[in-house]
Write a protein that holds these residues in place. Sequence first.
Motif: not given
Length: 671
Positions: A243-258
Amino acid sequence: MKKLSIIALLMTVIGMLFWQPQLASADELTGHSHEKGLRYLISKNALVKDAKGSYRPNDNVTRGEFASYLAKSMNLEATSDIVFKDVPNTYVHAKDIKLAASAGIITGYGDGSFKPNAAISRQHMAIMLERAIDYLNIPKGTPTITFKDNASIIKDYRQAVAIGAQLGIIQGSEGKFMPTKNATIGQAATFVHRLMTLAGDSNTGNSNGGNTNGGDTNGGNTNGGNTNGGDTNGGNTNGGDTNTGSSQYAIKEISNGTLVGNQGFSTFEAAEKALTKNTQVIVQSDKIVKMSSGYVVTNKYVALKSETINDAIAVAGNTEMEYISSDATQVKVRLAGQVGYLKHADVTLIPFSMSKGRSYYSNENGEIKHTLYDYNTNKYSSSYVYGKAPSFMKPGEKYYSWNGIYFTNGNGSSKGEAYNYYQFLPARAQTQYTAEEIDAYIMNKLAEVESTGITLYKDATKKSKLIGLGKTLKDVEAKSQINAMLVLSIAQHESAYGMSDHAQNLNNLFGLYVYDTNPLNKKFDSIADNINELVDKFLQPNYITPGGSPGKNFANGAVVGSKALGFNVKYASDPFWGAKIAGHYYRAEKALGFKDANNPYTIGLTTTQGLNVRTGASTSNGPIFTYARSGMPVIITSSATNGWYEILSDKLYTGQAFVSKDYVQVIHTVK
């Protein structure tokens, strides 16, 4: 005196502080920008010291030296009687030059000389490298890379340069290739090292094909860039805090195509463990690197090492593939049934719910139409018709297929299997059209393309090299047992209906061969010679005869096919090359009245590996050849007798050929 003593003491102390003994292994190559390539050549006994004890890494490399580097690195052994008038047997690289010439990597000049002591230019080196690429069976596909000084590269050298650049073998400096500049021994070493890395030589010390020895010019990228673009291994995956700007990976969720959200992780493994929904993806620098479902698109030409057939397959950019899985460094994909791995830098992962468009098939007035999507522009770019639509394909519906055989619409309510007759018709089939009918079709087709007003086709009815080919094609069919309409279809596709520069100027419908003094410009005495060369040197020994010629693994079924089977597996990086060739055959049939389709061959697929084709309907009869792979198309010429089918032999053979009925499945073709 006291001051002098103090100064002397200080100098001694300073010298001790800054002096370090030189390592015993250090030499003139230590730290050189092309060190790894140079040491590779040394390990192959291709590079030796001169009389002064130097490897001369910064001297210009000669034609003879570069030929020797290739011969030794590629372990060339077979020689022929090729002789150059200026390369006596006493010449230091005479044997290697002869080996390289025998392999078709060098050809010399028109006057019979080779000029072994002449410095070699970078563009001339690219020609030799492309021939080596072909010899080593490295897939090269359709290159797209150009340099700022592309106009300075001799026109017919540009493809070789582009191929070398696309494969990461050659590079430039600041976007320029500098074609006429002479290459150094160091640069030549790096070229050869990259080539042999792609070929899988474990002695290169770089199994991933990376470019570890700097740019092509002295200096350049001395820290070893990655030829596949960027840091494909995910950089410093152990850095960063959650949860910092230096993180190498992130989990994101698909919502309405974004994609929304940004839960950070320092490692791929940590992010993977945190996935809880099918709508979530893992991203790295805003690039999706893992998803639950979707498809994969190649960003550029790639060589997919298929685990299915244990061979490398050329795949063009903009190709859609099935997504299987991925980790921090690579993506597992399936292309027309061929399973393999690609690096993240080579592909884009697209979840189905984020797709803006996909290539699709449709039933248009009873014909199957394939519409292609361009992921660079995010627009539908082109389409082609290549046969009759299968009966299950409903008008107005979009159908999708990974292999051009199994189709399903968007919701799965309509689906089925369909083998296009022309795409999966074995080459040994004979067309029922006469030479006169073929000639009439050619003239009508040329009038059609001429009427489009496209500059390329101006005066096609007068200038095309296809004019009057009917008799030649039928003669080839009779002599070589290869379908005349199939050869014509390939010629139409590859030569722009006989109007391409190579066809017009060189009687070369297929762009065969590359020469030192005339690269990509071998001139044939006639179109008939060119067709015979294609048949006798390429199709017959490598693509049709089971097993192929020694050292070549091109025989994946004697049909134009697809990336699943047939010529298309190895012949072209375009996954739809086989379907497009089939389209030419279909349109000719449509114009001529479907004589072939109305009296079709029965086609079957073999269902087991190691299947013997025998001279008689019994295991007591000797084998003519063996199908190493399953799924090979065969033409069945008679119904089963005592459990055996009579078939047309894929090996050039005039006698009867039989195969056990138990190992052949008849397929229903759409025609």
